[in-house]
Design a protein around this motif. Sequence first.
Motif, PDB file in Angstrom:
ATOM      1  N   SER A 171     -44.247  17.862  -7.006  1.00 43.81           N
ATOM      2  CA  SER A 171     -42.999  18.559  -6.726  1.00 43.81           C
ATOM      3  C   SER A 171     -41.812  17.746  -7.229  1.00 43.81           C
ATOM      4  N   TYR A 172     -40.676  18.417  -7.347  1.00 38.40           N
ATOM      5  CA  TYR A 172     -39.485  17.691  -7.803  1.00 38.40           C
ATOM      6  C   TYR A 172     -38.974  16.731  -6.730  1.00 38.40           C
ATOM      7  N   VAL A 173     -39.271  17.012  -5.470  1.00 42.26           N
ATOM      8  CA  VAL A 173     -38.911  16.069  -4.403  1.00 42.26           C
ATOM      9  C   VAL A 173     -39.638  14.754  -4.612  1.00 42.26           C
ATOM     10  N   TRP A 174     -40.933  14.834  -4.951  1.00 45.43           N
ATOM     11  CA  TRP A 174     -41.701  13.614  -5.172  1.00 45.43           C
ATOM     12  C   TRP A 174     -41.242  12.894  -6.442  1.00 45.43           C
ATOM     13  N   LYS A 175     -40.927  13.643  -7.495  1.00 51.19           N
ATOM     14  CA  LYS A 175     -40.405  13.021  -8.709  1.00 51.19           C
ATOM     15  C   LYS A 175     -39.110  12.280  -8.409  1.00 51.19           C
ATOM     16  N   SER A 176     -38.273  12.871  -7.588  1.00 53.46           N
ATOM     17  CA  SER A 176     -37.027  12.213  -7.209  1.00 53.46           C
ATOM     18  C   SER A 176     -37.303  10.971  -6.371  1.00 53.46           C
ATOM     19  N   MET A 177     -38.272  11.071  -5.477  1.00 52.70           N
ATOM     20  CA  MET A 177     -38.608   9.953  -4.605  1.00 52.70           C
ATOM     21  C   MET A 177     -39.148   8.769  -5.381  1.00 52.70           C
ATOM     22  N   LEU A 178     -39.746   9.013  -6.547  1.00 53.41           N
ATOM     23  CA  LEU A 178     -40.329   7.925  -7.333  1.00 53.41           C
ATOM     24  C   LEU A 178     -39.270   7.019  -7.952  1.00 53.41           C
ATOM     25  N   ALA A 179     -38.005   7.394  -7.836  1.00 51.29           N
ATOM     26  CA  ALA A 179     -36.941   6.478  -8.269  1.00 51.29           C
ATOM     27  C   ALA A 179     -36.810   5.310  -7.302  1.00 51.29           C
ATOM     28  N   ALA A 180     -37.270   5.488  -6.059  1.00 50.52           N
ATOM     29  CA  ALA A 180     -37.116   4.461  -5.034  1.00 50.52           C
ATOM     30  C   ALA A 180     -37.982   3.227  -5.264  1.00 50.52           C
ATOM     31  N   PRO A 181     -39.299   3.359  -5.569  1.00 51.66           N
ATOM     32  CA  PRO A 181     -40.108   2.150  -5.738  1.00 51.66           C
ATOM     33  C   PRO A 181     -39.589   1.192  -6.795  1.00 51.66           C
ATOM     34  N   LEU A 182     -39.060   1.721  -7.889  1.00 52.53           N
ATOM     35  CA  LEU A 182     -38.542   0.841  -8.940  1.00 52.53           C
ATOM     36  C   LEU A 182     -37.388  -0.007  -8.429  1.00 52.53           C
TER      37      LEU A 182
END
Length: 237
Positions: A171-182
């Motif tokens: 989902s786009y929510v998860w794609k957006s959330m993947l900015a956090a780990p970096l």
Amino acid sequence: MLRILGVREVDQFESYLGLPTLIGRAKYPTFSFLNDKVWKKLQGWKGTLLSRASKEILIKAVAQSIHTYTISVFQIPMKLCDELVALCAKFWWGKARNERKIHWRSWDKLSTSKKDGRMGFHDLRAINLAMLSKQGWRMIQETNSLLYRCFKARYFPRTSFLEAVESPNNSYVWKSMLAAPLILKSSHCWRVGNGCSIQVQGDKWIPNFPSHRILHPPNDDVEGWVVVDLIDHELHE
């Protein structure tokens, strides 16, 4: 199904709690309502009658706060960020009749902290990433929450959130959330407790040190070592 359950069908671009329910490949039209909201607010203010201090308060407290809820969930397109910044910049510098006034300073300069002699306006992209990183930190800290359990079961069942990667059909929510780990991995440091979860060589765990990592590993093979292996428990007895 609609008749049996007594519910209505949701259109593609309807919102729920102020957020879009479905997001297609074209992200800009989905989030363009933010542009409309900010523009309507700015148009309703009599910019020519306001002092600089009043404009500053209105931009920070209203125009740059309308999208806070949305950017804490989604990473909005860069084009939209630029347009929202441009709206605030035009309001700040004002207009001479129907002509745009000169922008004597770039918005990047005005977004610098007041401690550096600037205006301290929000950097929208930085705020967007900061809000997503805050959500990511909650994922790390609140592992019993429903949000964490749903995302873990769907997207990273065999790894941690910091090691999660993009998966097919996410989902786009998860794609957006993947900015956090970096962002979190670049700035976080472990606080050592029992040391059972901290990798000796790969993780950041040494406080008051620039890299927070060991510089020179011992001659022995340290692959798989955790910090608990380095603790002499007899000294604590």
